[in-house]
Structures are given as C-alpha cells and as structure tokens.
Design a protein around this motif. Structure first.
Motif, mmCIF file in Angstrom:
data_model
loop_
_atom_site.group_PDB
_atom_site.id
_atom_site.type_symbol
_atom_site.label_atom_id
_atom_site.label_comp_id
_atom_site.label_asym_id
_atom_site.label_seq_id
_atom_site.Cartn_x
_atom_site.Cartn_y
_atom_site.Cartn_z
ATOM 1 N N VAL A 15 -7.977 -4.294 -13.238
ATOM 2 C CA VAL A 15 -7.394 -5.516 -12.694
ATOM 3 C C VAL A 15 -7.704 -5.554 -11.202
ATOM 4 C CG1 VAL A 15 -5.114 -4.428 -12.411
ATOM 5 C CG2 VAL A 15 -5.283 -6.912 -12.452
ATOM 6 N N GLU A 16 -8.189 -6.694 -10.737
ATOM 7 C CA GLU A 16 -8.422 -6.910 -9.313
ATOM 8 C C GLU A 16 -7.211 -7.633 -8.752
ATOM 9 O OE1 GLU A 16 -12.082 -8.797 -8.330
ATOM 10 O OE2 GLU A 16 -13.280 -7.195 -9.205
ATOM 11 N N VAL A 17 -6.697 -7.122 -7.653
ATOM 12 C CA VAL A 17 -5.473 -7.667 -7.076
ATOM 13 C C VAL A 17 -5.694 -8.023 -5.615
ATOM 14 C CG1 VAL A 17 -3.012 -7.271 -6.719
ATOM 15 C CG2 VAL A 17 -4.184 -6.085 -8.587
ATOM 16 N N ASN A 18 -5.352 -9.265 -5.261
ATOM 17 C CA ASN A 18 -5.304 -9.699 -3.869
ATOM 18 C C ASN A 18 -3.836 -9.664 -3.456
ATOM 19 O OD1 ASN A 18 -8.098 -10.343 -3.674
ATOM 20 N ND2 ASN A 18 -7.703 -12.233 -4.765
ATOM 21 N N TYR A 19 -3.554 -9.001 -2.346
ATOM 22 C CA TYR A 19 -2.157 -8.810 -1.962
ATOM 23 C C TYR A 19 -1.999 -8.667 -0.452
ATOM 24 C CZ TYR A 19 -3.370 -3.855 -1.435
ATOM 25 O OH TYR A 19 -3.937 -2.688 -1.022
ATOM 26 N N ASP A 20 -0.766 -8.837 -0.010
ATOM 27 C CA ASP A 20 -0.408 -8.665 1.391
ATOM 28 C C ASP A 20 0.062 -7.228 1.555
ATOM 29 O OD1 ASP A 20 0.820 -8.541 3.872
ATOM 30 O OD2 ASP A 20 1.749 -10.520 3.682
ATOM 31 N N ASP A 21 -0.740 -6.400 2.233
ATOM 32 C CA ASP A 21 -0.410 -4.984 2.344
ATOM 33 C C ASP A 21 0.745 -4.685 3.295
ATOM 34 O OD1 ASP A 21 -1.825 -5.497 4.659
ATOM 35 O OD2 ASP A 21 -3.278 -3.892 4.388
ATOM 36 N N THR A 22 1.291 -5.717 3.910
ATOM 37 C CA THR A 22 2.507 -5.511 4.706
ATOM 38 C C THR A 22 3.748 -5.713 3.850
ATOM 39 O OG1 THR A 22 2.679 -7.816 5.461
ATOM 40 C CG2 THR A 22 1.342 -6.311 6.805
ATOM 41 N N VAL A 23 3.563 -6.216 2.627
ATOM 42 C CA VAL A 23 4.689 -6.511 1.732
ATOM 43 C C VAL A 23 4.732 -5.564 0.532
ATOM 44 C CG1 VAL A 23 5.744 -8.277 0.264
ATOM 45 C CG2 VAL A 23 4.653 -8.937 2.417
ATOM 46 N N THR A 24 3.568 -5.241 -0.026
ATOM 47 C CA THR A 24 3.528 -4.373 -1.211
ATOM 48 C C THR A 24 2.401 -3.364 -1.075
ATOM 49 O OG1 THR A 24 3.690 -4.378 -3.622
ATOM 50 C CG2 THR A 24 2.013 -5.823 -2.650
ATOM 51 N N ASP A 25 2.360 -2.419 -2.008
ATOM 52 C CA ASP A 25 1.330 -1.384 -1.958
ATOM 53 C C ASP A 25 0.917 -0.983 -3.371
ATOM 54 O OD1 ASP A 25 3.372 0.299 -2.918
ATOM 55 O OD2 ASP A 25 3.815 1.071 -0.923
ATOM 56 N N ARG A 26 -0.051 -0.101 -3.446
ATOM 57 C CA ARG A 26 -0.594 0.309 -4.740
ATOM 58 C C ARG A 26 0.472 0.982 -5.614
ATOM 59 N NH1 ARG A 26 -6.000 1.130 -6.728
ATOM 60 N NH2 ARG A 26 -5.944 2.573 -8.483
ATOM 61 N N ALA A 27 1.370 1.732 -5.027
ATOM 62 C CA ALA A 27 2.421 2.405 -5.802
ATOM 63 C C ALA A 27 3.304 1.381 -6.522
ATOM 64 C CB ALA A 27 3.259 3.298 -4.898
ATOM 65 N N LYS A 28 3.659 0.303 -5.853
ATOM 66 C CA LYS A 28 4.482 -0.737 -6.475
ATOM 67 C C LYS A 28 3.708 -1.458 -7.577
ATOM 68 C CE LYS A 28 7.289 -1.482 -2.368
ATOM 69 N NZ LYS A 28 7.524 -2.338 -1.209
ATOM 70 N N MET A 29 2.410 -1.671 -7.350
ATOM 71 C CA MET A 29 1.584 -2.317 -8.367
ATOM 72 C C MET A 29 1.438 -1.407 -9.589
ATOM 73 S SD MET A 29 -1.318 -4.304 -6.156
ATOM 74 C CE MET A 29 -1.415 -3.285 -4.688
ATOM 75 N N THR A 30 1.234 -0.118 -9.351
ATOM 76 C CA THR A 30 1.136 0.846 -10.444
ATOM 77 C C THR A 30 2.419 0.848 -11.264
ATOM 78 O OG1 THR A 30 -0.435 2.235 -9.263
ATOM 79 C CG2 THR A 30 0.855 3.301 -10.998
ATOM 80 N N GLU A 31 3.549 0.843 -10.601
ATOM 81 C CA GLU A 31 4.836 0.826 -11.290
ATOM 82 C C GLU A 31 4.994 -0.430 -12.149
ATOM 83 O OE1 GLU A 31 9.633 0.983 -10.343
ATOM 84 O OE2 GLU A 31 8.213 1.311 -8.719
#
Length: 68
Positions: A42-58
């Motif tokens: 899955v390709e994810v575009n995100y704001d790295d000041t709000v979320t991170d890879r750990a939250k996406m993994t969860e």
C-alpha cells in the motif's frame, strides 16, 4: 507531506483492499492510501507531523493483516 510504501501480507481480494485503504484513510494525517494487490503493498501519502509508520502499521494489523 510524506510518502511511504508498506508491504502487507495476506491481501487477496477487493474486500482486503477496501479494509486496508479504509483503515489508513480514516487515520488522522493520512491524505491517501492506495493498495496494490499485485504487489502486496500500500502506498500512503501522509503528514509526518501528525502520524507515522507505527500508527499506520497498527491500523493495518487491526484489520487482520501482517506488515513485513
């Protein structure tokens, strides 16, 4: 904005795609998530000041899939 690709194990159908995309798109800070069943990621575009890879993994694991 940042972009990452996450390898996901166990996605095989449209329901899998919808579950993972939905979980990520509902995550605060994610602007777009796009699953490739062919590439098992899955390709994810995100704001790295709000979320991170750990939250996406969860969020993905909460749907019953494993992240490599």
């Amino acid at each position: 904005m940042a972009k990452t690709t996450i390898d996901v194990v166990g996605m095989t159908c449209g329901h899998c795609k919808a579950a993972v995309e939905g979980a990520l798109n509902n995550l605060n800070g994610v602007s777009e998530a796009s699953v490739s069943l062919e590439d098992n990621n899955v390709e994810v575009n995100y704001d790295d000041t709000v979320t991170d890879r750990a939250k996406m993994t969860e969020a993905i694991e909460d749907q019953g899939y494993d992240v490599k």
